[in-house]
Write an enzyme that holds these catalytic residues in place. Sequence first.
Site, PDB file in Angstrom:
ATOM      1  N   GLY A  53       0.809  -1.197   0.000  1.00 11.82           N
ATOM      2  CA  GLY A  53       0.000   0.000   0.000  1.00 11.82           C
ATOM      3  C   GLY A  53       0.847   1.255   0.000  1.00 11.82           C
ATOM      4  O   GLY A  53       1.942   1.291   0.559  1.00 11.82           O
ATOM      5  N   SER A  54       0.361   2.295  -0.677  1.00 11.34           N
ATOM      6  CA  SER A  54       1.048   3.581  -0.626  1.00 11.34           C
ATOM      7  C   SER A  54       0.882   4.190   0.770  1.00 11.34           C
ATOM      8  O   SER A  54       0.058   3.744   1.566  1.00 11.34           O
ATOM      9  CB  SER A  54       0.474   4.511  -1.691  1.00 11.34           C
ATOM     10  OG  SER A  54       0.735   4.008  -2.994  1.00 11.34           O
ATOM     11  N   GLY A  55       1.677   5.207   1.044  1.00  9.56           N
ATOM     12  CA  GLY A  55       1.655   5.835   2.358  1.00  9.56           C
ATOM     13  C   GLY A  55       2.854   5.498   3.202  1.00  9.56           C
ATOM     14  O   GLY A  55       3.005   6.022   4.307  1.00  9.56           O
ATOM     15  N   HIS A  56       3.740   4.607   2.676  1.00 12.36           N
ATOM     16  CA  HIS A  56       4.939   4.212   3.416  1.00 12.36           C
ATOM     17  C   HIS A  56       6.209   4.724   2.735  1.00 12.36           C
ATOM     18  O   HIS A  56       7.293   4.212   2.984  1.00 12.36           O
ATOM     19  CB  HIS A  56       5.003   2.692   3.538  1.00 12.36           C
ATOM     20  CG  HIS A  56       3.782   2.069   4.104  1.00 12.36           C
ATOM     21  ND1 HIS A  56       3.279   2.423   5.338  1.00 12.36           N
ATOM     22  CD2 HIS A  56       2.936   1.124   3.604  1.00 12.36           C
ATOM     23  CE1 HIS A  56       2.178   1.716   5.585  1.00 12.36           C
ATOM     24  NE2 HIS A  56       1.948   0.935   4.550  1.00 12.36           N
ATOM     25  N   LYS A 104       5.868  -8.120   2.374  1.00 13.39           N
ATOM     26  CA  LYS A 104       5.657  -7.839   3.801  1.00 13.39           C
ATOM     27  C   LYS A 104       4.489  -8.685   4.295  1.00 13.39           C
ATOM     28  O   LYS A 104       3.503  -8.900   3.572  1.00 13.39           O
ATOM     29  CB  LYS A 104       5.353  -6.354   4.023  1.00 13.39           C
ATOM     30  CG  LYS A 104       6.457  -5.428   3.557  1.00 13.39           C
ATOM     31  CD  LYS A 104       6.243  -3.989   4.019  1.00 13.39           C
ATOM     32  CE  LYS A 104       4.906  -3.399   3.643  1.00 13.39           C
ATOM     33  NZ  LYS A 104       4.681  -3.367   2.174  1.00 13.39           N
ATOM     34  N   ASP A 109      -1.335  -8.420   1.079  1.00 11.54           N
ATOM     35  CA  ASP A 109      -0.112  -8.544   0.294  1.00 11.54           C
ATOM     36  C   ASP A 109       0.225 -10.009   0.040  1.00 11.54           C
ATOM     37  O   ASP A 109       0.578 -10.396  -1.081  1.00 11.54           O
ATOM     38  CB  ASP A 109       1.052  -7.879   1.023  1.00 11.54           C
ATOM     39  CG  ASP A 109       0.956  -6.362   1.063  1.00 11.54           C
ATOM     40  OD1 ASP A 109      -0.072  -5.819   0.615  1.00 11.54           O
ATOM     41  OD2 ASP A 109       1.903  -5.723   1.546  1.00 11.54           O
ATOM     42  N   HIS A 218       0.425   0.844   9.767  1.00  7.99           N
ATOM     43  CA  HIS A 218      -0.900   1.305   9.335  1.00  7.99           C
ATOM     44  C   HIS A 218      -1.691   1.886  10.504  1.00  7.99           C
ATOM     45  O   HIS A 218      -2.882   2.143  10.380  1.00  7.99           O
ATOM     46  CB  HIS A 218      -1.702   0.153   8.728  1.00  7.99           C
ATOM     47  CG  HIS A 218      -0.994  -0.571   7.637  1.00  7.99           C
ATOM     48  ND1 HIS A 218      -0.237  -1.694   7.874  1.00  7.99           N
ATOM     49  CD2 HIS A 218      -0.920  -0.327   6.306  1.00  7.99           C
ATOM     50  CE1 HIS A 218       0.275  -2.116   6.728  1.00  7.99           C
ATOM     51  NE2 HIS A 218      -0.119  -1.311   5.772  1.00  7.99           N
TER      52      HIS A 218
END
Length: 330
Positions: A53-56, A104, A109, A218
């Site tokens: 996921g984006s945001g990392h 991960k 995922d 998250h």
Amino acid sequence: MKMLINVPETVVADALRGLASAHPKLSVDVDNRVVVRSDAPVAGKVGLVSGGGSGHEPLHAGFVGPGMLSAACPGEVFTSPVPDQMVRAAAAVDSGAGVLFIVKNYTGDVLNFDMAAELAEDEGVQIAKVLVNDDVAVTDSLFTAGRRGTGATLFVEKLAGAAAEEGQPLERVEAIGRRVNESARSFGVALTAVSTPAKGSPTFDLPEGELELGIGIHGEPGRERRAMMTSHEIADFAVNAVLEDLRPSGPVIVLVNGMGGTPLLELYGFNAEVQRVLGERGVAVARTLVGNYVTSLDMAGCSVTLCQVDEELLRLWDAPVETAALRWGR
């Protein structure tokens, strides 16, 4: 919350367009959400593909380039990429030497990379996988069965990436990735909650004057909440939690990682405390990396990752790398 965005629905696409214009050595497919090193596939070289996921950021697209990943698949914010992305990425980087998926340990995922591996193998691409599950804070979480994959992802991508760059075969690159994961442990701390573009406000309640020990990337709950602690006290708690599980018998590489909302002034001060604890515990430090590498949007806080290394792993760490977010030796 004030955010430097247009609308939540285009955050990832807008970021990918910006990444492409800033880093012309990357091939960025905005529509299909795949970031590839522009010289892929490299003849005789194992391809490395990761994503999440984006945001990392800068994980994972910021680690695409010589000496690290061949391709990355960004999902929506805090949402797994879909199998079609991984299949496209595998096809784009496969030179005939096979492709390693670095995953991960989050349920979405794992499921989507497993499905992508089957589809890619149906198309004639040899796939191997390394699962990253380094977080010692909790055994299970809202997003996982077993330990979460966090800061050690950087170590796996760097060290396996260096091995692939040397031309080592798929089974050897996979074995190095697995060894790195087994040799690394992490622990994270949140000082504030994370705010996603879609929600526009904190996703959980963390009162003033409190922190969360063992938070996930998250915003998943950690081990416990306490009244705010000093950097000295946080380092004692976090490093000892890692050492109790890892029990290193040799030198370690240290990653002091910011969660996105903590300035470097604080991170370097925290690193001084981490080094103090390691010295008191008799743990030799071979290398140290400080900065924002595996983040959680605007969360204030940090994580500590230790990876025990031998001569081979240290050589692979020092090997040249040229990515948007990590580069040395070139």
